[in-house]
Motif scaffolding. Structure first.
Motif, PDB file in Angstrom:
ATOM      1  N   SER A  43      13.675 -12.824  12.898  1.00  0.00           N
ATOM      2  CA  SER A  43      13.000 -11.533  12.945  1.00  0.00           C
ATOM      3  C   SER A  43      11.507 -11.623  12.762  1.00  0.00           C
ATOM      4  CB  SER A  43      13.723 -10.407  11.845  1.00  0.00           C
ATOM      5  OG  SER A  43      14.895 -10.258  12.246  1.00  0.00           O
TER       6      SER A  43
ATOM      7  N   TYR B 198      11.683  -9.167  15.752  1.00  0.00           N
ATOM      8  CA  TYR B 198      12.745  -8.343  15.961  1.00  0.00           C
ATOM      9  C   TYR B 198      13.106  -7.702  14.960  1.00  0.00           C
ATOM     10  CZ  TYR B 198      14.332 -10.803  20.188  1.00  0.00           C
ATOM     11  OH  TYR B 198      14.556 -11.539  21.469  1.00  0.00           O
TER      12      TYR B 198
ATOM     13  N   PRO C 104      14.885  -6.956  19.832  1.00  0.00           N
ATOM     14  CA  PRO C 104      13.804  -6.323  19.975  1.00  0.00           C
ATOM     15  C   PRO C 104      13.830  -4.899  19.637  1.00  0.00           C
ATOM     16  CG  PRO C 104      14.207  -7.396  22.130  1.00  0.00           C
ATOM     17  CD  PRO C 104      15.634  -7.434  21.122  1.00  0.00           C
TER      18      PRO C 104
ATOM     19  N   THR D  49      19.294 -10.716  22.344  1.00  0.00           N
ATOM     20  CA  THR D  49      19.380 -10.691  21.089  1.00  0.00           C
ATOM     21  C   THR D  49      19.862 -11.901  20.371  1.00  0.00           C
ATOM     22  OG1 THR D  49      21.976  -9.839  21.132  1.00  0.00           O
ATOM     23  CG2 THR D  49      19.869  -8.293  21.086  1.00  0.00           C
TER      24      THR D  49
END
Length: 127
Positions: free
Chosen positions: A23, A28, A43, A54
């Motif tokens: 992340s 993310y 995102p 993802t």
């Protein structure tokens, strides 16, 4: 039309740790959790099915194989390659030896669980 990659699933001994690492690397956010301990990140504002895939960090107790047949390449979006390398190392990435010659324009790295990825030279738009 052909297929496109919607998500990448990465087995993880510690899904929390890898979800936090990736992340931070990719900008993310957490999108969801499953009963089996999987964590999906993606995102912000787009999620599954958006323009970028993802990542699903799926818990496992199996040892990681020596060399993966697939790895992720990343590019900086708002700084040069050296500054991005410093940021990734500060987040917990480490240099990886994948047989490079030393003349490459990319940096082979490993995430906190040893999964290889490369930081490429060219800066991309943050799309």
């Amino acid at each position: 039309m052909a297929c496109r990659i919607s998500e990448l699933v990465i087995d993880a001994v510690d899904p929390e740790r890898l979800a936090a690492f990736w992340s931070d690397v990719l900008g993310y956010v957490e999108l969801g959790r499953e009963d089996d301990g999987s964590i999906e990140i993606g995102p912000p504002g787009a999620g599954f099915g958006g323009p970028q895939p993802t990542l699903v960090l799926s818990p496992t107790d199996d040892p990681r194989p020596k060399k993966l047949r697939l790895h992720i390449d990343v590019n900086a979006t708002d700084r040069d390659q050296d500054a991005e390398l410093a940021r990734l190392l500060a987040l917990g990435a480490r240099h990886a030896d994948v047989g490079q010659t030393g003349t490459e324009t990319w940096y082979p790295l490993a995430d906190p669980e040893g999964n290889e990825f490369c930081l490429l030279r060219r800066r991309l738009d943050p799309v």
